[in-house]
Design an enzyme around this catalytic site. Sequence first.
Site, PDB file in Angstrom:
ATOM      1  N   HIS A  68       0.839  -1.191   0.000  1.00  0.00           N
ATOM      2  CA  HIS A  68       0.000   0.000   0.000  1.00  0.00           C
ATOM      3  C   HIS A  68       0.879   1.248   0.000  1.00  0.00           C
ATOM      4  CE1 HIS A  68      -3.883  -2.016   1.661  1.00  0.00           C
ATOM      5  NE2 HIS A  68      -3.458  -2.547   0.526  1.00  0.00           N
ATOM      6  N   GLU A  70       0.791   3.837   1.900  1.00  0.00           N
ATOM      7  CA  GLU A  70       1.231   4.198   3.257  1.00  0.00           C
ATOM      8  C   GLU A  70       2.419   3.338   3.683  1.00  0.00           C
ATOM      9  OE1 GLU A  70      -3.378   4.245   3.289  1.00  0.00           O
ATOM     10  OE2 GLU A  70      -1.772   3.194   2.240  1.00  0.00           O
ATOM     11  N   CYS A  96      -6.174   1.421   5.371  1.00  0.00           N
ATOM     12  CA  CYS A  96      -6.798   0.168   5.799  1.00  0.00           C
ATOM     13  C   CYS A  96      -6.336  -0.149   7.214  1.00  0.00           C
ATOM     14  CB  CYS A  96      -6.413  -0.965   4.837  1.00  0.00           C
ATOM     15  SG  CYS A  96      -4.700  -1.506   5.012  1.00  0.00           S
ATOM     16  N   CYS A  99      -2.449  -0.836   7.491  1.00  0.00           N
ATOM     17  CA  CYS A  99      -1.669   0.399   7.446  1.00  0.00           C
ATOM     18  C   CYS A  99      -1.898   1.239   8.695  1.00  0.00           C
ATOM     19  CB  CYS A  99      -2.001   1.189   6.184  1.00  0.00           C
ATOM     20  SG  CYS A  99      -1.403   0.398   4.676  1.00  0.00           S
TER      21      CYS A  99
END
Length: 138
Positions: A68, A70, A96, A99
């Site tokens: 991801h 992040e 999410c 993260c």
Amino acid sequence: MSICDLVATRSTCLRRQVGAILVKENRILATGYNGAPSGLRHCLEIGCLREALKIPSGTRHELCRALHAEQNCLIQAAYHGVSVAGSILYCTNLPCIICTKMLINAGIMKIFYKSGYPDELSKDMLREAGVRLVKLEE
């Protein structure tokens, strides 16, 4: 946030383009977008595993080739020895839950986002950790 949108254009995900930036004292510390780990083929080249397996968005994050945005942001900072404690995350999407846990432990103080997963657990954990969450109007 416009820089996040620009970073998101680097994404190699076929489903969702996400960009993230860590900022401290008005300086960009690191950027990230969602895509496969360095040296691995991207979904743009080989197709989407999640599509092939018919996995709904926001579920079974472990069944994906990509990191991801992040996560890539945190990894980039760590790789270059940049402390992110006390910084602010700007992200095109609400992080999410995976993260979220990483961002809490990294010491992120505030998160600005535009849209994202309908993840109440993520919001609850950020609230409990004292991380300020700000949804920007699109």
